[in-house]
Structures are given as C-alpha cells and as structure tokens.
Design an enzyme around this catalytic site. Structure first.
Site, short mmCIF file in Angstrom:
data_model
loop_
_atom_site.label_atom_id
_atom_site.label_comp_id
_atom_site.label_asym_id
_atom_site.label_seq_id
_atom_site.Cartn_x
_atom_site.Cartn_y
_atom_site.Cartn_z
N ARG A 1 0.86 -1.19 0.00
CA ARG A 1 0.00 0.00 0.00
C ARG A 1 0.89 1.24 0.00
NH1 ARG A 1 1.77 1.69 4.01
NH2 ARG A 1 0.63 3.62 3.67
N GLY A 2 0.23 2.40 -0.13
CA GLY A 2 1.00 3.64 -0.30
C GLY A 2 1.16 3.86 -1.80
N GLN B 1 -3.00 2.60 9.77
CA GLN B 1 -1.65 2.65 9.19
C GLN B 1 -0.71 3.49 10.06
OE1 GLN B 1 -4.48 2.98 7.49
NE2 GLN B 1 -4.30 2.35 5.36
N ASP C 1 -2.01 10.77 -2.57
CA ASP C 1 -2.25 9.70 -3.55
C ASP C 1 -2.46 10.25 -4.96
OD1 ASP C 1 -3.01 8.46 -0.82
OD2 ASP C 1 -2.69 6.80 -2.21
N LYS D 1 -5.16 9.93 2.44
CA LYS D 1 -5.93 9.09 3.37
C LYS D 1 -7.02 9.88 4.07
CE LYS D 1 -5.67 5.61 3.87
NZ LYS D 1 -6.56 4.69 3.13
O1 MRU Z 1 -4.77 3.16 1.78
P1 MRU Z 1 -3.28 3.39 1.81
O2 MRU Z 1 -2.64 2.87 3.05
O3 MRU Z 1 -2.63 2.92 0.55
O4 MRU Z 1 -3.14 4.98 1.85
C1 MRU Z 1 -1.85 5.53 1.80
C2 MRU Z 1 -1.85 7.01 1.94
O5 MRU Z 1 -2.88 7.64 2.04
C3 MRU Z 1 -0.52 7.71 1.87
O6 MRU Z 1 -0.57 8.90 2.60
C4 MRU Z 1 -0.23 8.02 0.39
O7 MRU Z 1 -0.20 6.87 -0.37
C5 MRU Z 1 0.96 8.84 0.12
S1 MRU Z 1 2.45 8.41 0.93
C6 MRU Z 1 3.36 7.43 0.08
#
Ligand code: MRU
Length: 345
Positions: free
Chosen positions: A53-54, A193, A234, A245
């Site tokens: 994820r990320g 997270q 994202d 997020k």
């Molecule tokens: O749902 P996730 O855990 O993939 O969400 C991740 C985030 O919201 C991060 O803040 C985002 O991907 C940017 S950081 C690399």
C-alpha cells in the site's frame, strides 16, 4: 516489535523465471511475513487487501505484477501487445485513487515490446522512486522545526514507497542531519496505518513518537502543541488540490485555523495534470466492515450500515507548499505544478 524490516518490495531473478517479494503489511507490526508472488492475480490481491500500500509502492508493485501477468498470459499464446494490454487493465482496476498505479503500468506498456524490456522498465520505476524519496527528504528536511512537534497522518515511509518515503523521508533526513523533534502519528482509522506502520518505522529509527486518535489533532493544534503538519498524497490535481488518506482534509482545516504550516510531500509521479481539480479525483470506497470492526473484532451492532471512503480531497488553498524531488512548490500551484512537470518528467 521488529527492529529492522525486510524490503517493502523486491524482485529476484530475470524476466523468465523471476518472482516478486512483498512484505505483507496487513500483519505488521506483530508479524513479519514476506509474500513470494509469481502471478498478477497474487499482486492484485496484495494491492486490494493492502498487503502492499502507499501510492508509490503500489505503482512499483503493479509494474512488476505486469511482468508476471504478461509472462503467464504469453504461455497461452497470443501477441505481447494483447497480453500486456489485458494485464495492464486488470492491474489498474485494483485501486482507483493513487495515480501512481496507472502511471507506472501505462509507462511500462508504452516502453516495452518484450518481457526483457518490461522488467527493465519496472526496475527503472523502482530505482527512480528510491531516488525521488531521497530528493523529497533533502528538500523537505529544513522545514522541520528544531525542538518542535510534527504531526503526520497514515503511513508515508519505507513501507509506502520503494525508498525512504514521502513525508517520513523528510523526517528521516532531518533526523540524520541532527535536528531533534517529536512526532505525533495519527492512528489513522479505519485500518490504523499510523498506529501500526508509522509508529513502527519511526521507532525503528529512534525518533520520539506518540500515537494519537485522529480526533485529537485539532485540539492539540489549538493548544499550540503542533508546529508542522506533513502528509503524503495519492493524487495531486493540476491546481494543487490533492487526495490523501481519509482524515487529511480535517487536519488541513485545523492547521489553517491555527496557523500551523501544512505541507504535502509527493513525488512527481503522484501528480495528475489531466485533472483540473480535486473534484475529479476518484475516491475509493472500501468495505464497510473495515469501519464496523477492528482486526476482525466486531464493534458496531450487527447489521448496522457504515460508509468507508478511504481517501478525502483537500483544496489547494489550505496547502502551504508541496515538497517534491524537484523542490518545494508554492502557490499559485497551477503555475508551480506546470513548471515542475515540464522540467521534472
Ligand atoms: O490506503 P493506503 O494505506 O494505501 O493509503 C496511503 C496514503 O494515504 C498515503 O498517505 C499516500 O499513499 C501517500 S504516501 C506514500
């Protein structure tokens, strides 16, 4: 608690027999399990259930997933072009909000005419992300106030990228430079997270960290206990509105209300200049059971409904600056983003 972690993403072997290793983040911080995947289905499943994820990390994982899927599809016959297109469409559908996924997959489709070229491009995306993380860390580190407290949301570190991270890369770089500060990590409901992953990464690095409930942030800003907010993203639209997020938008509102600087940290691969504003960013809605239960333990009355938007969108006027590998972008973002994308990509 594990005091070191294996790589978030690794590829071993060549284009003909190689496999993808992903650290299963659903089990952290209590169990360290590395998945060894040889199918696109396995990679899609890992992306959907947030084993990886990320935004940047899912882009890199999907690029390798495209190698695995295309390789498998070619064994059933057909052309490389047909096989890669079909696999690309399946991978891109895994999660909608982080643009890095579609960006990485489409870049591979455009660059490769055989499996060897495809693996080369995936490896290039992997190493470029590592370098971008280093760049963001370097540009952002001076923002971290000596002796201050930094608030962050979700996980934006080594677990979310192929390198040191986005917002967390800034904190790691500042710490390495000798700045001393504290971090408040929003727990980040519903999947935690912040509490599970960010707290782990900062603890491994020895950076003083406390986890807070997401709802505590505004009150702590009002009491003057937070000097800087750093989040990842994202997807950043052409005007600087950005998705991150769920829970990021209220942080930005609170930061503006209390004059706390609010910086987004994102590589240029997270920018989507085809979208004029954040209103056009697709927001993933996940299963309601992620809200009504924690780690499989039911909290809400049986049968109750729930909403689970996984991301929210923050308007650009609440953003102090956007830290990228090409430097810190400032308002007016329409111009600074256009200039950075022209030079940086
Ligand atoms: O749902 P996730 O855990 O993939 O969400 C991740 C985030 O919201 C991060 O803040 C985002 O991907 C940017 S950081 C690399």
């Amino acid at each position: 608690m594990p005091m070191s972690l294996p790589a978030t993403i690794a590829w071993s072997g060549d284009h003909e027999t190689g496999t993808l290793q992903l650290l299963d983040q659903t089990l952290l911080p209590h169990e360290v399990v590395v998945l060894d995947l040889d199918t696109a289905e396995g990679v899609i499943d890992a992306i959907v259930r947030l084993a990886v994820r990320g935004a940047p990390a899912i882009g890199v994982a999907a690029a390798y997933g495209l190698v695995l899927g295309t390789r498998r599809a070619l064994t059933a016959g057909g052309t490389f072009a047909t096989a890669i297109r079909e696999q690309a469409d399946r991978l891109v559908a895994a999660r909608p909000t982080a643009v890095n996924l579609a960006w990485a997959v489409e870049r591979c489709v455009a660059a490769a005419s055989d499996l060897q070229e495809l693996l080369r491009e995936a490896r290039l995306i992997h190493s470029e992300d590592e370098a971008a993380c280093a760049g963001m860390g370097c540009h952002g580190a001076p923002l971290v106030p000596e002796g201050g407290t930094v608030l962050t949301h979700c996980n934006t570190g080594r677990l979310a990228t192929a390198g040191d991270g986005t917002a967390l890369a800034v904190l790691f770089a500042a710490w390495r430079e000798g700045r001393r500060f504290r971090v408040l990590a929003d727990e980040t409901r519903p999947l935690l997270q912040g509490a599970r992953l960010t707290a782990l990464e900062l603890a491994v690095e020895g950076i003083p960290t406390e986890v807070i409930c997401d709802g505590a942030a505004a009150g702590l800003m009002a009491r003057g206990e937070i000097q800087l907010v750093l989040t990842g993203s994202d997807r950043v639209a052409a005007n600087g509105d950005f998705a991150n997020k769920v829970g990021t938008y209220p942080l930005a509102l609170a930061a503006a209300a209390h004059d706390v600087p609010f910086y987004v940290v994102a590589p240029l691969s997270t920018f989507d200049a085809s979208l004029r504003s954040g209103a056009e960013i697709p927001i993933e809605e996940r299963d309601a059971t992620e809200v009504t239960a924690i780690a499989g333990h039911e909290l809400a009355p049986a049968g109750i409904g729930a909403r689970n938007p996984a991301f929210d969108c923050t308007p650009a006027h609440l953003v102090t600056g956007i830290v990228t590998e090409a430097g810190i972008l400032r308002p007016p973002f329409v111009e600074s983003i256009k200039a950075a994308l022209l030079v940086g990509r």
